[in-house]
Design an enzyme around this catalytic site. Sequence first.
Site, PDB file in Angstrom:
ATOM      1  N   ASP A  35      59.498  33.946  92.920  1.00 24.99           N
ATOM      2  CA  ASP A  35      60.649  32.985  92.753  1.00 24.99           C
ATOM      3  C   ASP A  35      61.447  33.324  93.992  1.00 24.99           C
ATOM      4  O   ASP A  35      61.798  34.393  94.284  1.00 24.99           O
ATOM      5  CB  ASP A  35      61.507  33.124  91.706  1.00 24.99           C
ATOM      6  CG  ASP A  35      62.540  32.390  91.650  1.00 24.99           C
ATOM      7  OD1 ASP A  35      62.978  31.585  92.251  1.00 24.99           O
ATOM      8  OD2 ASP A  35      62.792  32.202  90.190  1.00 24.99           O
TER       9      ASP A  35
ATOM     10  N   LYS B 205      68.797  29.427  96.930  1.00 29.02           N
ATOM     11  CA  LYS B 205      70.206  29.436  97.279  1.00 29.02           C
ATOM     12  C   LYS B 205      70.942  30.719  97.620  1.00 29.02           C
ATOM     13  O   LYS B 205      70.498  31.528  97.240  1.00 29.02           O
ATOM     14  CB  LYS B 205      71.034  29.008  96.111  1.00 29.02           C
ATOM     15  CG  LYS B 205      70.772  27.421  95.289  1.00 29.02           C
ATOM     16  CD  LYS B 205      71.499  27.145  94.048  1.00 29.02           C
ATOM     17  CE  LYS B 205      71.065  25.717  93.533  1.00 29.02           C
ATOM     18  NZ  LYS B 205      72.028  25.338  92.517  1.00 29.02           N
TER      19      LYS B 205
ATOM     20  N   ASP C 202      62.298  45.051  84.113  1.00 26.41           N
ATOM     21  CA  ASP C 202      62.838  44.921  85.466  1.00 26.41           C
ATOM     22  C   ASP C 202      61.661  45.978  86.227  1.00 26.41           C
ATOM     23  O   ASP C 202      61.423  47.209  86.124  1.00 26.41           O
ATOM     24  CB  ASP C 202      64.004  45.884  85.535  1.00 26.41           C
ATOM     25  CG  ASP C 202      64.801  45.760  86.780  1.00 26.41           C
ATOM     26  OD1 ASP C 202      64.093  45.518  87.848  1.00 26.41           O
ATOM     27  OD2 ASP C 202      66.065  45.793  86.930  1.00 26.41           O
TER      28      ASP C 202
ATOM     29  N   GLU D 273      55.878  41.433  84.134  1.00 26.57           N
ATOM     30  CA  GLU D 273      56.313  40.034  83.826  1.00 26.57           C
ATOM     31  C   GLU D 273      57.199  40.151  82.595  1.00 26.57           C
ATOM     32  O   GLU D 273      57.212  40.498  81.739  1.00 26.57           O
ATOM     33  CB  GLU D 273      55.096  39.348  83.427  1.00 26.57           C
ATOM     34  CG  GLU D 273      55.230  38.010  83.012  1.00 26.57           C
ATOM     35  CD  GLU D 273      55.739  36.992  84.213  1.00 26.57           C
ATOM     36  OE1 GLU D 273      57.039  36.385  84.005  1.00 26.57           O
ATOM     37  OE2 GLU D 273      55.497  37.075  85.393  1.00 26.57           O
TER      38      GLU D 273
ATOM     39  N   ASP E 158      54.260  30.283  99.684  1.00 23.66           N
ATOM     40  CA  ASP E 158      54.182  28.948 100.257  1.00 23.66           C
ATOM     41  C   ASP E 158      55.643  28.557 100.751  1.00 23.66           C
ATOM     42  O   ASP E 158      55.791  27.644 101.266  1.00 23.66           O
ATOM     43  CB  ASP E 158      53.551  27.902  99.403  1.00 23.66           C
ATOM     44  CG  ASP E 158      54.399  27.873  98.124  1.00 23.66           C
ATOM     45  OD1 ASP E 158      54.796  28.587  97.482  1.00 23.66           O
ATOM     46  OD2 ASP E 158      54.706  26.548  97.961  1.00 23.66           O
TER      47      ASP E 158
END
Length: 255
Positions: free
Chosen positions: A154, A158, A132, A105, A190
């Site tokens: 995440d 884009k 990482d 994290e 989701d």
Amino acid sequence: MTAAASDPHNPRSSADDTASPRCESGQGSFFGRRKGHKLRPHQNGLIEHLLPRLSLDPGASGPSDPATLFGRPVKEMRIEIGFGGGEHLVAEALAFPRTGFIGCEPYVNGMAKILSQIEAHDIGNIRLLAGDASELLAWLPRASLARIDLIHPDPWPKRRHWKRRFVQDATVAEMARVLRPGGEFRFVSDIADYCAWTLSHLARSPGFLWLAERATDWHNPWPDYTMTRYGRKAEREGRRAAYLRFRRESDAAQA
């Protein structure tokens, strides 16, 4: 594959992305070790004193036996990439005390939250990496993991940011290397586009088999799954998550 992609999921806003810590490292680059809300004094103390005792260093020589990372015998080892507030990781560590867990994290606030839980429950089978995730995979020896969890990562919606998604051909190959035969990669999201992306990348890897025979297999969480704070928020807002499981196939099975 197409069924997962056709579910009416709503993309998260950029504000949600900021509020929901994730660890992403698609091509070996590390996108943001960030800090959100100001830490309380006790949390700062945990970051300063407890985190160094639990932190792993992928810059050091890789462990020949990862069980030695935990200072006590463990039956198997799992990792969770981008554990956010740590709800799922802590629940797993408490439910499986003889399993060693590594949590990755980059967000300091997420680290502070899980350190508070580790201290409160006296958890001894979690180690942490504030960096990482791809470096962690490269550091671990072949066939050393029983499971890899990636929960509500995440989605980098884009197109120009897709290279930042954790699921890439290179990371899929690394996961195949470090998972033992029969081990699993579990993915929850989701976001329909990221689910389709993940299915596409795993489908072209000979090392993995998607463990779904019917739609209900990926519409519902697996038994004993601990819902995260973000997962509960998505449910309240009517966004259905997909729960994808992929089994690491043996090299003989691929031949």
